[in-house]
Enzyme design. Structure first.
Site, mmCIF file in Angstrom:
data_model
loop_
_atom_site.group_PDB
_atom_site.id
_atom_site.type_symbol
_atom_site.label_atom_id
_atom_site.label_comp_id
_atom_site.label_asym_id
_atom_site.label_seq_id
_atom_site.Cartn_x
_atom_site.Cartn_y
_atom_site.Cartn_z
ATOM 1 N N HIS A 169 -0.771 -1.418 -4.553
ATOM 2 C CA HIS A 169 -2.096 -1.202 -3.671
ATOM 3 C C HIS A 169 -2.180 0.209 -3.711
ATOM 4 C CE1 HIS A 169 -5.516 -2.497 -1.237
ATOM 5 N NE2 HIS A 169 -5.177 -1.389 -0.377
ATOM 6 N N SER A 227 0.722 -1.448 -0.126
ATOM 7 C CA SER A 227 -0.087 -0.010 -0.120
ATOM 8 C C SER A 227 0.822 1.311 0.122
ATOM 9 C CB SER A 227 -0.853 0.014 1.243
ATOM 10 O OG SER A 227 -1.492 1.197 1.280
ATOM 11 N N ASP A 248 -6.484 -6.759 4.384
ATOM 12 C CA ASP A 248 -5.956 -5.541 4.088
ATOM 13 C C ASP A 248 -5.909 -4.657 5.558
ATOM 14 O OD1 ASP A 248 -4.940 -2.981 3.247
ATOM 15 O OD2 ASP A 248 -7.008 -2.520 2.139
ATOM 16 N N MET A 259 -9.297 7.689 -1.217
ATOM 17 C CA MET A 259 -10.294 7.845 -0.123
ATOM 18 C C MET A 259 -10.886 9.111 -0.355
ATOM 19 S SD MET A 259 -7.976 7.087 3.044
ATOM 20 C CE MET A 259 -7.126 5.471 3.121
ATOM 21 N N ASP A 268 -4.546 3.140 -2.310
ATOM 22 C CA ASP A 268 -6.046 3.568 -1.312
ATOM 23 C C ASP A 268 -6.583 4.916 -2.002
ATOM 24 O OD1 ASP A 268 -6.082 1.507 0.405
ATOM 25 O OD2 ASP A 268 -4.048 1.946 0.743
ATOM 26 N N MET A 281 -11.319 -6.155 5.205
ATOM 27 C CA MET A 281 -10.436 -5.238 5.842
ATOM 28 C C MET A 281 -10.231 -5.726 7.438
ATOM 29 S SD MET A 281 -9.944 -2.886 3.545
ATOM 30 C CE MET A 281 -9.387 -1.795 5.085
ATOM 31 N N MET A 283 -12.228 3.668 -1.532
ATOM 32 C CA MET A 283 -13.084 4.085 -0.455
ATOM 33 C C MET A 283 -13.750 5.265 -0.723
ATOM 34 S SD MET A 283 -9.998 2.647 2.094
ATOM 35 C CE MET A 283 -8.939 2.836 1.038
ATOM 36 N N HIS A 304 -7.975 0.292 -4.506
ATOM 37 C CA HIS A 304 -8.874 0.253 -3.680
ATOM 38 C C HIS A 304 -9.695 1.584 -3.429
ATOM 39 C CE1 HIS A 304 -9.523 -0.648 1.140
ATOM 40 N NE2 HIS A 304 -10.728 -0.645 0.428
HETATM 41 C C1 DX5 Z 1 -6.807 1.412 5.126
HETATM 42 C C2 DX5 Z 1 -6.184 1.165 3.740
HETATM 43 C C3 DX5 Z 1 -4.817 0.036 3.739
HETATM 44 C C4 DX5 Z 1 -3.909 0.496 4.480
HETATM 45 C C5 DX5 Z 1 -2.867 -0.585 5.019
HETATM 46 O O1 DX5 Z 1 -8.036 2.181 4.666
HETATM 47 O O2 DX5 Z 1 -7.054 0.222 2.901
HETATM 48 O O3 DX5 Z 1 -4.750 -0.671 2.441
HETATM 49 O O4 DX5 Z 1 -3.201 1.522 3.829
HETATM 50 O O5 DX5 Z 1 -2.096 0.102 5.708
HETATM 51 P P1 DX5 Z 1 -1.182 -0.520 6.917
HETATM 52 O O6 DX5 Z 1 -0.414 -1.999 6.216
HETATM 53 O O7 DX5 Z 1 -0.300 0.264 7.604
HETATM 54 O O8 DX5 Z 1 -2.387 -0.928 7.821
HETATM 55 ZN ZN ZN Z 2 -6.456 -0.480 1.123
#
Ligand code: DX5
Ligand code: ZN
Length: 219
Positions: free
Chosen positions: A32, A7, A176, A36, A34, A138, A67, A65
Site C-alpha cells: 500500500h 502501508s 485503511d 499525498m 500512500d 478510511m 490522496m 492510494h
Molecule cells: C492514512 C493512510 C493510511 C495509513 C495507515 O492517510 O492512507 O494508509 O498509512 O497507517 P496506520 O496503519 O498506521 O494507520
Molecule cells: Zn492509505
C-alpha cells in the site's frame, strides 16, 4: 479470504528497498503506497519516481492510494509507474471527473478503486460502485499513519458491504487506518476483505505472526 496490504508510509524511507522486500516473506499480499499532495491532505509523502522505484524491487502488486486533488490529471502516469490497483478519493473532484479517472485506470489495465473520508456518508459511493474493484473506507482521517481507529466507521463498512453484495459482488472492501490486532476483528466482522496496516505492521515484533493473526478466522 482476507488480504493484507502493508502501508509503506510507516517503513524506513532510508531503507525502503529492504522494507519493501520484507513484505512478501511475511505473508503480505499487497504494497500500500500512500501518495499525498499537501493540498487534499495536510501532508506530503511521495510521488511518481518513488512508485516507479518500489515497482522495480517489489514482487507484490502495488496498491496505490492517491490522496491528491483532481487525480484524473495523474492516474495514467501512476498506472504507468506500476500501480496494479489505484485508488482515488471521491471527495477530490467533481463526480464526472472521478468517473473519468476510474475509466482511465481500467483502460490502463489496473484495478480502479475509490476511497471515502470518515465524514463522507456510505451512500456517496453508489455512483461509482459499478466501476470499482475495491472500495476503501478510511478508518482514520487521511494524511498520517499511526492514528487511532475510528470505531464509528464500523457501521459504514457494514453498509458498503451490503451495497457491494447487492450491486457489485466481485468488488473488494478495504479498511485503511488504525488497523491492528485489536481493531481488525471489527473490520472483518463488518465485511472488510482487505486490511491496510502501516504502523502496527512495521512495529510488530514478528511481522509474519502479525499478518497470520490478521488473516486468522478467530480475530
Ligand atoms: C492514512 C493512510 C493510511 C495509513 C495507515 O492517510 O492512507 O494508509 O498509512 O497507517 P496506520 O496503519 O498506521 O494507520
Ligand atoms: Zn492509505
Amino acid at each position: 479470504m482476507i488480504q493484507v496490504s502493508s502501508s509503506i508510509l510507516s517503513a524506513d524511507f532510508a531503507n525502503l528497498e529492504r522494507d519493501v522486500r520484507s513484505l512478501a516473506p511475511a505473508g503480505v499480499d499487497l504494497v500500500h503506497v500512500d501518495v499525498m499532495d499537501g493540498s487534499f491532505v495536510p501532508n506530503i509523502s511521495i510521488g511518481l519516481p518513488v512508485v516507479e522505484a518500489i515497482k522495480r524491487v517489489s514482487p507484490l502488486p502495488l496498491d496505490v492510494h492517491l490522496m491528491i486533488d483532481r487525480p484524473v490529471r495523474y492516474v495514467e502516469r501512476f498506472c504507468k509507474a506500476g500501480a496494479n490497483l489505484l485508488t482515488v478519493h471521491i471527495e477530490s473532484d467533481a463526480q464526472e471527473n472521478i468517473l473519468a479517472a476510474l475509466d482511465q485506470i481500467a483502460d490502463c489495465g489496473a484495478v480502479p478503486a475509490v476511497a471515502l473520508k470518515p465524514t463522507t456518508p456510505a451512500e456517496a459511493v453508489l455512483p461509482y460502485l459499478s466501476r470499482c474493484g475495491m472500495v476503501l473506507v478510511m478508518t482514520v482521517e487521511p494524511g498520517f499513519g499511526g492514528q487511532k481507529f475510528m470505531s464509528h466507521m464500523v457501521p459504514k463498512l457494514k453498509t458498503i458491504r451490503g451495497y457491494i453484495n447487492a450491486q457489485k459482488p466481485d468488488c473488494l472492501l478495504g479498511a485503511d487506518g488504525g488497523v491492528n490486532l485489536q481493531t481488525a476483528s471489527a473490520c472483518k466482522e463488518s465485511g472488510a476483505d482487505v486490511l491496510i496496516a502501516g504502523s502496527a505492521y512495521f512495529k510488530a515484533a514478528s511481522q509474519a505472526e502479525f499478518v497470520n493473526a490478521l488473516k486468522a478466522q478467530n480475530i
